[in-house]
Design a protein around this motif. Structure first.
Motif, short mmCIF file in Angstrom:
data_model
loop_
_atom_site.label_atom_id
_atom_site.label_comp_id
_atom_site.label_asym_id
_atom_site.label_seq_id
_atom_site.Cartn_x
_atom_site.Cartn_y
_atom_site.Cartn_z
N THR A 63 -16.66 -19.33 122.59
CA THR A 63 -17.81 -18.44 122.56
C THR A 63 -19.01 -19.21 122.05
O THR A 63 -18.96 -19.78 120.96
CB THR A 63 -17.53 -17.23 121.66
OG1 THR A 63 -16.37 -16.56 122.14
CG2 THR A 63 -18.69 -16.28 121.64
N GLN A 64 -20.07 -19.26 122.86
CA GLN A 64 -21.27 -20.01 122.49
C GLN A 64 -22.39 -19.03 122.19
O GLN A 64 -22.83 -18.29 123.07
CB GLN A 64 -21.68 -20.95 123.62
CG GLN A 64 -20.62 -21.97 123.95
CD GLN A 64 -20.98 -22.78 125.19
OE1 GLN A 64 -21.96 -22.53 125.85
NE2 GLN A 64 -20.16 -23.77 125.48
N VAL A 65 -22.83 -19.01 120.95
CA VAL A 65 -23.89 -18.09 120.53
C VAL A 65 -25.22 -18.57 121.08
O VAL A 65 -25.54 -19.76 121.03
CB VAL A 65 -23.93 -18.00 118.99
CG1 VAL A 65 -25.07 -17.11 118.52
CG2 VAL A 65 -22.61 -17.50 118.45
N ILE A 66 -25.98 -17.64 121.64
CA ILE A 66 -27.31 -17.95 122.18
C ILE A 66 -28.30 -17.71 121.06
O ILE A 66 -28.57 -16.56 120.67
CB ILE A 66 -27.64 -17.07 123.40
CG1 ILE A 66 -26.58 -17.24 124.48
CG2 ILE A 66 -29.01 -17.39 123.94
CD1 ILE A 66 -26.67 -16.22 125.60
N SER A 67 -28.87 -18.80 120.51
CA SER A 67 -29.79 -18.66 119.38
C SER A 67 -31.10 -18.02 119.84
O SER A 67 -31.59 -18.28 120.93
CB SER A 67 -30.06 -20.02 118.74
OG SER A 67 -30.60 -20.89 119.71
N SER A 69 -31.53 -14.88 120.52
CA SER A 69 -31.32 -13.67 121.32
C SER A 69 -30.84 -12.54 120.40
O SER A 69 -30.18 -12.79 119.39
CB SER A 69 -30.30 -13.92 122.41
OG SER A 69 -29.05 -14.23 121.85
N GLU A 77 -26.65 -11.20 117.40
CA GLU A 77 -26.93 -12.21 118.42
C GLU A 77 -26.03 -12.01 119.64
O GLU A 77 -24.93 -11.46 119.54
CB GLU A 77 -26.71 -13.61 117.85
CG GLU A 77 -27.77 -14.03 116.85
CD GLU A 77 -27.57 -15.46 116.41
OE1 GLU A 77 -26.44 -15.81 116.03
OE2 GLU A 77 -28.55 -16.21 116.46
N ALA A 79 -23.90 -13.84 122.94
CA ALA A 79 -23.13 -15.07 123.13
C ALA A 79 -22.60 -15.13 124.56
O ALA A 79 -22.41 -14.10 125.21
CB ALA A 79 -21.97 -15.11 122.15
N VAL A 80 -22.37 -16.35 125.03
CA VAL A 80 -21.74 -16.57 126.33
C VAL A 80 -20.24 -16.51 126.09
O VAL A 80 -19.71 -17.24 125.25
CB VAL A 80 -22.14 -17.94 126.93
CG1 VAL A 80 -21.43 -18.17 128.24
CG2 VAL A 80 -23.64 -18.01 127.11
N ILE A 89 -22.37 -12.57 129.38
CA ILE A 89 -23.11 -12.58 128.12
C ILE A 89 -22.88 -11.24 127.43
O ILE A 89 -23.10 -10.19 128.03
CB ILE A 89 -24.62 -12.81 128.36
CG1 ILE A 89 -24.83 -14.19 128.98
CG2 ILE A 89 -25.40 -12.67 127.06
CD1 ILE A 89 -26.25 -14.46 129.38
N THR A 92 -22.09 -10.40 119.95
CA THR A 92 -21.13 -11.05 119.05
C THR A 92 -20.44 -10.04 118.13
O THR A 92 -19.43 -10.35 117.54
CB THR A 92 -21.82 -12.11 118.18
OG1 THR A 92 -22.93 -11.50 117.50
CG2 THR A 92 -22.31 -13.27 119.01
#
Length: 187
Positions: A63-67, A69, A77, A79-80, A89, A92
Protein backbone atom coordinates in the motif's frame (compact mmCIF):
# COMPACT_ATOMS: atom_id res chain seq x y z
CA UNK A 1 6.07 -41.01 -35.21
CA UNK A 2 7.23 -44.40 -33.97
CA UNK A 3 10.44 -42.89 -32.57
CA UNK A 4 8.58 -40.83 -29.94
CA UNK A 5 9.31 -42.02 -26.43
CA UNK A 6 5.85 -42.52 -24.85
CA UNK A 7 7.29 -42.41 -21.33
CA UNK A 8 7.68 -38.64 -21.67
CA UNK A 9 3.91 -38.27 -21.80
CA UNK A 10 2.97 -40.30 -18.74
CA UNK A 11 1.87 -38.52 -15.60
CA UNK A 12 4.54 -40.09 -13.41
CA UNK A 13 7.51 -39.21 -15.59
CA UNK A 14 6.43 -35.79 -16.82
CA UNK A 15 9.01 -33.13 -15.97
CA UNK A 16 6.48 -30.42 -15.09
CA UNK A 17 4.46 -32.55 -12.68
CA UNK A 18 7.13 -32.97 -10.00
CA UNK A 19 8.59 -30.48 -7.56
CA UNK A 20 11.71 -31.98 -6.04
CA UNK A 21 11.54 -30.46 -2.60
CA UNK A 22 10.45 -31.67 0.78
CA UNK A 23 7.41 -30.75 2.81
CA UNK A 24 8.33 -28.28 5.59
CA UNK A 25 5.75 -29.91 7.92
CA UNK A 26 6.39 -33.66 7.64
CA UNK A 27 9.43 -34.06 5.33
CA UNK A 28 7.65 -36.02 2.55
CA UNK A 29 8.05 -35.14 -1.11
CA UNK A 30 5.93 -32.33 -2.62
CA UNK A 31 4.26 -32.58 -6.03
CA UNK A 32 1.94 -30.58 -8.27
CA UNK A 33 -1.72 -31.36 -7.60
CA UNK A 34 -4.77 -30.29 -9.60
CA UNK A 35 -8.20 -29.23 -8.38
CA UNK A 36 -11.22 -27.48 -9.86
CA UNK A 37 -9.78 -24.20 -8.54
CA UNK A 38 -6.43 -24.68 -10.31
CA UNK A 39 -3.06 -26.27 -9.73
CA UNK A 40 -1.16 -26.13 -6.46
CA UNK A 41 1.80 -27.77 -4.71
CA UNK A 42 0.82 -30.28 -2.05
CA UNK A 43 2.33 -32.92 0.19
CA UNK A 44 2.31 -36.53 -1.09
CA UNK A 45 1.55 -37.72 2.44
CA UNK A 46 -1.92 -36.11 2.11
CA UNK A 47 -4.33 -37.58 4.60
CA UNK A 48 -1.73 -37.35 7.34
CA UNK A 49 -0.25 -33.99 6.27
CA UNK A 50 -2.36 -31.27 4.66
CA UNK A 51 0.41 -28.83 3.63
CA UNK A 52 -0.38 -26.88 0.42
CA UNK A 53 0.82 -23.70 -1.22
CA UNK A 54 -0.03 -21.91 -4.47
CA UNK A 55 1.83 -23.01 -7.59
CA UNK A 56 2.50 -19.41 -8.60
CA UNK A 57 3.35 -16.82 -6.01
CA UNK A 58 1.53 -13.62 -7.00
CA UNK A 59 3.25 -10.36 -6.32
CA UNK A 60 1.26 -8.21 -3.96
CA UNK A 61 1.98 -4.53 -4.11
CA UNK A 62 2.50 -2.70 -0.87
CA UNK A 63 0.00 0.00 0.00
CA UNK A 64 1.53 3.29 -1.14
CA UNK A 65 0.22 6.39 0.62
CA UNK A 66 -0.37 9.37 -1.67
CA UNK A 67 1.07 12.35 0.20
CA UNK A 68 -1.00 15.53 0.15
CA UNK A 69 -4.27 13.72 -0.64
CA UNK A 70 -7.27 13.69 1.66
CA UNK A 71 -10.34 11.48 1.76
CA UNK A 72 -13.49 13.55 1.09
CA UNK A 73 -15.47 11.47 3.63
CA UNK A 74 -13.20 11.21 6.68
CA UNK A 75 -10.11 13.38 5.98
CA UNK A 76 -7.48 10.60 6.21
CA UNK A 77 -4.87 10.17 3.46
CA UNK A 78 -5.57 8.17 0.29
CA UNK A 79 -3.40 5.26 -0.85
CA UNK A 80 -2.83 3.11 -3.92
CA UNK A 81 -4.02 -0.40 -3.07
CA UNK A 82 -4.34 -3.77 -4.77
CA UNK A 83 -7.61 -5.70 -4.69
CA UNK A 84 -9.25 -8.60 -6.47
CA UNK A 85 -10.32 -6.33 -9.34
CA UNK A 86 -6.86 -4.77 -9.72
CA UNK A 87 -5.20 -1.61 -8.49
CA UNK A 88 -7.35 1.20 -7.06
CA UNK A 89 -7.15 4.31 -4.86
CA UNK A 90 -8.84 4.06 -1.46
CA UNK A 91 -8.85 5.53 2.02
CA UNK A 92 -6.15 4.45 4.50
CA UNK A 93 -8.80 4.37 7.27
CA UNK A 94 -10.38 1.34 5.54
CA UNK A 95 -12.62 -0.57 7.91
CA UNK A 96 -14.22 2.63 9.21
CA UNK A 97 -14.23 4.49 5.86
CA UNK A 98 -14.97 2.69 2.57
CA UNK A 99 -14.24 5.58 0.16
CA UNK A 100 -12.82 4.51 -3.24
CA UNK A 101 -11.82 6.95 -5.99
CA UNK A 102 -13.53 6.34 -9.32
CA UNK A 103 -11.33 6.82 -12.35
CA UNK A 104 -13.13 8.24 -15.38
CA UNK A 105 -11.88 6.93 -18.71
CA UNK A 106 -13.90 9.52 -20.61
CA UNK A 107 -13.90 12.71 -18.55
CA UNK A 108 -14.26 14.97 -21.62
CA UNK A 109 -17.49 13.29 -22.80
CA UNK A 110 -20.74 14.87 -21.60
CA UNK A 111 -22.78 12.64 -19.28
CA UNK A 112 -25.93 11.07 -20.74
CA UNK A 113 -29.02 11.56 -18.59
CA UNK A 114 -30.83 8.37 -17.63
CA UNK A 115 -33.90 8.00 -19.90
CA UNK A 116 -35.87 6.19 -17.21
CA UNK A 117 -35.56 8.38 -14.10
CA UNK A 118 -34.02 11.59 -15.57
CA UNK A 119 -32.20 12.12 -12.24
CA UNK A 120 -29.00 10.12 -12.70
CA UNK A 121 -26.65 9.73 -15.63
CA UNK A 122 -25.40 6.62 -17.42
CA UNK A 123 -21.95 5.46 -16.37
CA UNK A 124 -19.75 2.62 -17.53
CA UNK A 125 -19.41 -0.30 -15.12
CA UNK A 126 -17.80 -3.72 -15.25
CA UNK A 127 -19.51 -6.92 -14.19
CA UNK A 128 -17.76 -9.53 -12.07
CA UNK A 129 -17.17 -11.48 -15.28
CA UNK A 130 -15.33 -8.57 -16.94
CA UNK A 131 -18.10 -7.41 -19.30
CA UNK A 132 -18.76 -3.69 -19.64
CA UNK A 133 -22.31 -2.37 -19.24
CA UNK A 134 -23.90 1.04 -18.72
CA UNK A 135 -26.12 1.73 -15.69
CA UNK A 136 -27.82 4.68 -14.02
CA UNK A 137 -25.73 6.43 -11.34
CA UNK A 138 -28.81 6.54 -9.04
CA UNK A 139 -28.62 2.74 -8.83
CA UNK A 140 -30.63 1.54 -5.87
CA UNK A 141 -33.59 3.73 -6.84
CA UNK A 142 -33.23 3.42 -10.64
CA UNK A 143 -32.23 0.06 -12.10
CA UNK A 144 -31.90 1.12 -15.77
CA UNK A 145 -29.14 -0.77 -17.59
CA UNK A 146 -27.97 -1.26 -21.20
CA UNK A 147 -25.26 -3.58 -22.48
CA UNK A 148 -24.14 -1.41 -25.40
CA UNK A 149 -22.59 2.10 -25.49
CA UNK A 150 -25.36 4.74 -25.29
CA UNK A 151 -25.71 7.78 -27.57
CA UNK A 152 -27.34 10.99 -26.39
CA UNK A 153 -29.98 11.02 -29.11
CA UNK A 154 -33.70 10.32 -28.86
CA UNK A 155 -35.31 7.60 -30.93
CA UNK A 156 -37.19 9.21 -33.86
CA UNK A 157 -39.86 6.48 -33.88
CA UNK A 158 -40.82 5.94 -30.21
CA UNK A 159 -39.19 8.98 -28.56
CA UNK A 160 -37.10 6.97 -26.04
CA UNK A 161 -34.30 9.12 -24.56
CA UNK A 162 -31.23 7.30 -25.93
CA UNK A 163 -29.97 5.10 -28.75
CA UNK A 164 -27.28 2.42 -28.41
CA UNK A 165 -24.40 1.51 -30.71
CA UNK A 166 -24.25 -2.11 -31.85
CA UNK A 167 -21.55 -3.66 -33.98
CA UNK A 168 -22.37 -6.36 -36.48
CA UNK A 169 -21.04 -7.96 -39.65
CA UNK A 170 -22.36 -5.03 -41.73
CA UNK A 171 -20.64 -2.47 -39.47
CA UNK A 172 -21.77 -0.23 -36.62
CA UNK A 173 -25.37 0.90 -36.31
CA UNK A 174 -27.51 2.90 -33.90
CA UNK A 175 -30.69 1.30 -32.61
CA UNK A 176 -33.34 1.86 -29.99
CA UNK A 177 -32.82 -0.19 -26.78
CA UNK A 178 -36.59 -0.64 -26.33
CA UNK A 179 -37.63 -4.17 -27.35
CA UNK A 180 -40.99 -2.96 -28.70
CA UNK A 181 -39.27 -0.46 -31.06
CA UNK A 182 -37.44 -1.79 -34.14
CA UNK A 183 -35.64 1.46 -35.13
CA UNK A 184 -32.14 0.92 -36.65
CA UNK A 185 -29.85 3.05 -38.78
CA UNK A 186 -26.25 2.83 -39.98
CA UNK A 187 -23.70 4.84 -38.05
Amino acid sequence: MSKIDQQLFTVHEHALEKEFELCPVCGSELSVKHSKHGSFVGCNNYPTCDYTRPLVQHESIETQVISGSHCPQCGHELAVKSGRFGIFIGCTNYPECTHIEKHDHSSDVEPITCPLCSKGHLESRTSRYGKTFFACSAYPKCKFIVNYPPYNESCPECGFGILVERKGAAGSRLECPQKSCKYKRAL
